[in-house]
Design an enzyme around this catalytic site. Structure first.
Site, PDB file in Angstrom:
ATOM      1  N   ASP A 103       0.817  -1.210   0.000  1.00  0.00           N
ATOM      2  CA  ASP A 103       0.000   0.000   0.000  1.00  0.00           C
ATOM      3  C   ASP A 103       0.851   1.261   0.000  1.00  0.00           C
ATOM      4  O   ASP A 103       2.027   1.263   0.367  1.00  0.00           O
ATOM      5  CB  ASP A 103      -0.958   0.010   1.193  1.00  0.00           C
ATOM      6  CG  ASP A 103      -0.241  -0.184   2.533  1.00  0.00           C
ATOM      7  OD1 ASP A 103       0.765  -0.917   2.568  1.00  0.00           O
ATOM      8  OD2 ASP A 103      -0.696   0.388   3.545  1.00  0.00           O
ATOM      9  N   GLU A 161      -0.517  -1.978   5.315  1.00  0.00           N
ATOM     10  CA  GLU A 161       0.398  -1.822   6.455  1.00  0.00           C
ATOM     11  C   GLU A 161       0.221  -0.471   7.124  1.00  0.00           C
ATOM     12  O   GLU A 161       0.443  -0.330   8.325  1.00  0.00           O
ATOM     13  CB  GLU A 161       1.851  -1.981   5.986  1.00  0.00           C
ATOM     14  CG  GLU A 161       2.861  -2.069   7.110  1.00  0.00           C
ATOM     15  CD  GLU A 161       3.259  -0.723   7.700  1.00  0.00           C
ATOM     16  OE1 GLU A 161       3.476  -0.645   8.918  1.00  0.00           O
ATOM     17  OE2 GLU A 161       3.346   0.254   6.932  1.00  0.00           O
ATOM     18  N   GLU A 162      -0.189   0.528   6.367  1.00  0.00           N
ATOM     19  CA  GLU A 162      -0.235   1.899   6.869  1.00  0.00           C
ATOM     20  C   GLU A 162      -1.524   2.241   7.616  1.00  0.00           C
ATOM     21  O   GLU A 162      -1.704   3.381   8.041  1.00  0.00           O
ATOM     22  CB  GLU A 162      -0.073   2.887   5.699  1.00  0.00           C
ATOM     23  CG  GLU A 162       1.240   2.765   4.937  1.00  0.00           C
ATOM     24  CD  GLU A 162       2.429   3.302   5.717  1.00  0.00           C
ATOM     25  OE1 GLU A 162       2.227   3.819   6.827  1.00  0.00           O
ATOM     26  OE2 GLU A 162       3.561   3.207   5.204  1.00  0.00           O
ATOM     27  N   ARG A 202      18.877  -5.459  13.823  1.00  0.00           N
ATOM     28  CA  ARG A 202      18.974  -5.370  15.278  1.00  0.00           C
ATOM     29  C   ARG A 202      18.244  -6.560  15.875  1.00  0.00           C
ATOM     30  O   ARG A 202      17.065  -6.784  15.581  1.00  0.00           O
ATOM     31  CB  ARG A 202      18.366  -4.077  15.815  1.00  0.00           C
ATOM     32  CG  ARG A 202      18.536  -3.952  17.337  1.00  0.00           C
ATOM     33  CD  ARG A 202      17.948  -2.679  17.899  1.00  0.00           C
ATOM     34  NE  ARG A 202      18.223  -2.562  19.313  1.00  0.00           N
ATOM     35  CZ  ARG A 202      19.331  -2.044  19.844  1.00  0.00           C
ATOM     36  NH1 ARG A 202      20.264  -1.574  19.042  1.00  0.00           N
ATOM     37  NH2 ARG A 202      19.507  -1.997  21.140  1.00  0.00           N
ATOM     38  N   HIS A 390       7.784   8.767   4.221  1.00  0.00           N
ATOM     39  CA  HIS A 390       6.587   9.545   4.542  1.00  0.00           C
ATOM     40  C   HIS A 390       6.758  11.027   4.202  1.00  0.00           C
ATOM     41  O   HIS A 390       6.092  11.876   4.798  1.00  0.00           O
ATOM     42  CB  HIS A 390       6.160   9.376   6.004  1.00  0.00           C
ATOM     43  CG  HIS A 390       5.639   8.011   6.330  1.00  0.00           C
ATOM     44  ND1 HIS A 390       4.521   7.784   7.114  1.00  0.00           N
ATOM     45  CD2 HIS A 390       6.074   6.778   5.965  1.00  0.00           C
ATOM     46  CE1 HIS A 390       4.312   6.479   7.223  1.00  0.00           C
ATOM     47  NE2 HIS A 390       5.244   5.844   6.536  1.00  0.00           N
TER      48      HIS A 390
END
Length: 419
Positions: A103, A161-162, A202, A390
């Site tokens: 998306d 996802e957003e 990480r 973004h």
């Protein structure tokens, strides 16, 4: 955005590590290089035709067509999601799942490039076009090598996802982690703080949970010159904003990162008009589910108690978002080792914790998972292409479209070889 990280030392493989597969390593790099131009073209097509969360209909049709070219039938899931499986020799031996989100965001693109968004007000400003193109590229490589590995590769093209509740949660609810059940799940995300050709990882807790806060403070409005006749919700809201910070500074364990921010405050008064109510929106983020739940209770009691003590009332809605994302340590160590093999030790860095959120966290809560970052800034050291995700000027170096698919394919082959 988290920092660029620091180089990771080379890790000596353990006695249980898979034996070197040098022939496959060189083959993957060759296939990635040969397909690089096609992968860039895939990404540019996706970038020019972005669609918002859970509206990815044309994107799904395009991805389905690309999978069909590879001889891979795709099954719909979660509305606008897709799942396909690549079977190697002995398909049931082991399964690795690979995830890409599809998306875009409600942002008007400012880049003047041939592949600029053709959908006004919608842009792939978070790199999901890169993720999707990379997974298609990795699928192409793995299909070419399916006689070279044992096990299966599950390709998960995820919607939404957003936007809450997050496409990952819907896919999991519909059984994406079953039949076959993956031994590990890998996800890749663009990272403009690193140049193309580098990746970051990480182990352990990496990204934060995210909750949306919607607070309405109600008082009694009136003339600004006669405050004694009013109950000023602006003053009450101001006290709440300030007092709420003690939840982070005095209630939270100092070793547990927490963020509480209010980014929207609406008080429809005037210079001499006290409004009847004030509306606020904010976010709470942390890296521990138990503390997350406790903080919600503290915040609710604080808002209601403070408002009541000042003669006002309030309503707090907490919309629970994504959980925190945790990279399984053993899988992350193997992923790091494989990345070093593919890119060299100088090109694999350790990342800081990041208080942004990602719905890949649902996969990390349900399976052994690793979410790593793909460098996308200009590889020539010029400092170009470092606009944050973004933003309306986000873009990536085309070299990332060669590194991304090849690395993902190599990580998959390494993980399939794990015993």
């Amino acid at each position: 955005m988290a920092g660029g990280g620091k180089p990771r030392p080379y890790i000596v493989p353990s006695a249980n590590s898979p034996k070197p597969m040098n022939h496959l390593l060189s083959r993957v790099k060759q296939l990635a290089a040969e397909a690089a131009a096609d992968t860039v073209a895939l990404r540019q097509h996706l970038h020019a035709h972005p669609e918002l969360s859970f509206e990815e209909h044309k994107t799904v049709a395009f991805v389905t067509g690309e999978l069909q070219k590879l001889g891979l039938p795709a099954q719909p899931i979660a509305g606008t999601g897709l799942v396909a499986v690549i079977e190697g020799r002995n398909p049931g031996a082991r399964t690795v799942a690979l995830r890409a989100d599809m998306d875009a965001l409600p942002i008007t693109e400012q880049n003047e490039v041939p592949y600029k968004s053709q959908n006004p007000g919608v842009m792939h400003a978070c790199g999901h076009d890169v993720h999707t193109a990379s997974l298609l590229g990795a699928a192409r490589i793995l299909v070419s090598l399916k006689d070279e590995f044992e096990g299966s590769v599950k390709l998960m093209f995820q919607p939404g996802e957003e936007r809450l509740p997050g496409g990952a949660s819907l896919m999991i609810a519909e059984g994406v982690l079953e039949n076959p059940k993956p031994n590990s799940v890998l996800g890749q995300h663009v990272f403009p703080m690193l140049p193309a050709g580098k990746v970051g990882l990480r182990a352990g807790r990496y990204m934060a949970s995210t909750d949306e806060l919607y607070l309405t403070v109600r008082g009694k409005g009136g003339h600004g010159a006669m405050p004694e006749q009013n109950v000023d919700p602006v003053l009450v809201a101001a006290h709440i904003i300030v007092a709420a910070q003690q939840i982070v500074s005095r209630r939270a364990n100092p070793k547990m990162p927490s963020v509480l921010s209010f980014g929207k405050v609406i008080a429809q008064g005037a210079t001499n008009v006290i409004p009847n109510e004030v509306y606020l929106e904010g976010t709470f983020r942390t890296l521990n589910e138990e503390w997350r739940n406790e903080a919600h209770q503290h915040l609710r009691r604080l808002c209601e108690g403070l408002a009541e003590s000042m003669g006002a009332s309030c309503e707090l809605e907490i919309r629970r978002g994504y959980p925190y994302l945790e990279n399984e340590p053993a899988l992350t160590a193997r992923t790091e080792q494989a990345a070093i093999e593919y890119l060299g030790a100088d090109n694999v860095v350790e990342l800081d914790q990041w208080m942004a959120a990602e719905d890949f966290a649902y996969f990390s809560q349900a399976a052994s998972a690793c979410f790593y970052r793909l460098g996308t800034a200009a590889a020539d050291g010029s400092g170009r292409l470092t606009a944050s995700v973004h933003t309306p000027t986000f873009d990536v170096d085309p070299h990332a479209l060669e590194v991304g698919p090849g690395l993902m394919a190599w990580l998959t082959l390494r993980e399939l070889a794990e015993k």
